[in-house]
Scaffold this active site. Structure first.
Site, short mmCIF file in Angstrom:
data_model
loop_
_atom_site.label_atom_id
_atom_site.label_comp_id
_atom_site.label_asym_id
_atom_site.label_seq_id
_atom_site.Cartn_x
_atom_site.Cartn_y
_atom_site.Cartn_z
N GLU A 271 0.83 -1.20 0.00
CA GLU A 271 0.00 0.00 0.00
C GLU A 271 0.87 1.26 0.00
O GLU A 271 1.29 1.71 1.05
CB GLU A 271 -0.90 0.01 1.22
CG GLU A 271 -1.83 -1.19 1.29
CD GLU A 271 -2.78 -1.12 2.49
OE1 GLU A 271 -3.13 -0.01 2.91
OE2 GLU A 271 -3.15 -2.17 2.99
N TRP B 201 -11.84 -7.45 4.71
CA TRP B 201 -10.96 -7.20 5.84
C TRP B 201 -11.86 -6.82 6.99
O TRP B 201 -12.54 -5.80 6.88
CB TRP B 201 -9.98 -6.05 5.53
CG TRP B 201 -9.16 -5.69 6.72
CD1 TRP B 201 -9.47 -4.78 7.69
CD2 TRP B 201 -7.90 -6.25 7.10
NE1 TRP B 201 -8.49 -4.74 8.65
CE2 TRP B 201 -7.51 -5.63 8.30
CE3 TRP B 201 -7.07 -7.23 6.54
CZ2 TRP B 201 -6.32 -5.95 8.97
CZ3 TRP B 201 -5.90 -7.54 7.20
CH2 TRP B 201 -5.53 -6.90 8.40
#
Ligand SMILES: *[C@@H]1O[C@H](CO)[C@@H](O)[C@H](O)[C@H]1NC(C)=O
Ligand SMILES: *[C@@H]1O[C@H](CO)[C@@H](O)[C@H](O)[C@H]1NC(C)=O
Length: 316
Positions: A140, A296
């Site tokens: 990320e 998630w």
């Protein structure tokens, strides 16, 4: 009084799994687990998933090898056999990286042939030796065009290495399942970054322009807001939010235009996914021809309400 925001909960991200290196698998109903969730692996209802991601393995900043921290080693090693007790066909993936990992390490690793090789070779070894059936990269994020190009090179080389390794592996074992190629799934994130769209994130982004007064009189979507209500990243699990709603008599709203759930009580506003937005998003993913969805994280669900809703909405 400050408006409290709890952005991001049990979010199901719609994902185009383009770099999905696999054989014969057509649908992904995925969920992440991580040790910090405090949720026992043995409690995962793995019948609700086709893929489970075990998060996270780390990349060493000097050697660029993938490692599992010693505190996670025992749980990670047992992950696959544990979740396959309830669902023998569930695929497990060792997830590398995560939002808390050093982006510079990824950028440097991907920029050089020798460090890419370290990363790739060690990732495959580590996955095999810990019984995972696949690998997942959570970087990320690659942040410019050079990094995106290097990321592409990494994928190409990773794929080639996985294919080669599978051939060698096949010669060394008679185990049919494990002789197949490791899966490699790369997650293309939508919606996690504070600069992207999505009601919780958009509210999160408007923190600096907020006034508490405006917030109190407007609890719809994209209202101004002032600060977040929890420490850290300001997030709470679906299970915690359900509890908050019942304890505070919060008002729940589903906005069908935005396909978004939120609730509010006093000056607290919480954007989250509930069963209605989950089914809307999963139906959208299916209609768009995507390979699947993932969430998630599994420990934030509430008695499997969202995982079941997603699973059923997609259907067979
Ligand atoms: C797990 O999910 C299945 C649906 O696939 C359901 O029948 C079962 O009751 C769930 N188990 C638990 C413990 O929630
Ligand atoms: C849903 O949210 C949109 C903003 O995205 C807003 O314009 C609309 O009025 C909302 N609808 C309802 C029924 O609240």
């Amino acid at each position: 009084m400050a408006i409290k925001i709890f952005p991001l909960i049990f979010s199901i991200f719609l994902v185009s799994f383009q770099p999905y290196f696999s054989i014969g698998q057509t649908v992904v109903k995925g969920g992440y687990w991580f040790p910090g969730s405090g949720f026992a692996v043995s409690d995962i209802n793995s019948t609700l998933f086709t893929h489970l991601f075990c998060a996270f393995a780390d990349v060493n900043g000097q050697t660029y090898q993938v490692t599992i921290s010693s505190s996670n080693q025992a749980q990670f090693q047992a992950f696959t056999t544990t979740v396959q007790k309830k669902n023998p066909s569930v695929k497990t993936l060792l997830s590398i990286g995560g939002g808390g990992s050093d982006v510079n390490t990824f950028a440097t690793m991907a920029s050089q042939s020798s460090s890419r090789k370290s990363f790739i070779d060690s990732s495959i070894k580590l996955a095999r030796s810990n019984n995972f059936l696949g690998l997942d990269l959570d970087w990320e994020y690659p942040s410019d065009s050079t990094q995106m190009n290097n990321f592409g090179t990494l994928l190409t080389e990773w794929r080639a290495a996985v294919v080669t390794e599978a051939k060698e592996f096949r010669q060394a074992t008679i185990d049919v399942i494990r002789s197949s190629s490791l899966l490699v799934i790369l997650l293309l994130f939508l919606g996690w970054s504070p600069t992207s769209t999505g009601p919780p994130a958009a509210l999160y982004d408007s923190v600096n322009q907020a006034s508490g007064d405006k917030g109190v009189s407007n609890h719809g979507l994209f209202a101004p807001a002032n600060g977040q209500g929890l420490a850290g990243d300001g997030s709470a699990g679906y299970n915690q939010i359900k509890q908050y709603i019942s304890q505070n008599g919060a008002t729940k709203v589903f906005n069908n235009t935005a396909v978004a759930d939120y609730c509010y009580s006093g000056t607290t506003w919480i954007g989250y996914d509930d069963t209605q937005s989950i089914s809307g998003k999963v139906a959208y993913a299916k209609a768009k021809g995507l390979l699947g969805y993932f969430a998630w994280h599994v420990g934030a669900d509430d008695n499997w309400a969202l995982s079941s809703k997603a699973f059923q909405t997609w259907g067979a």
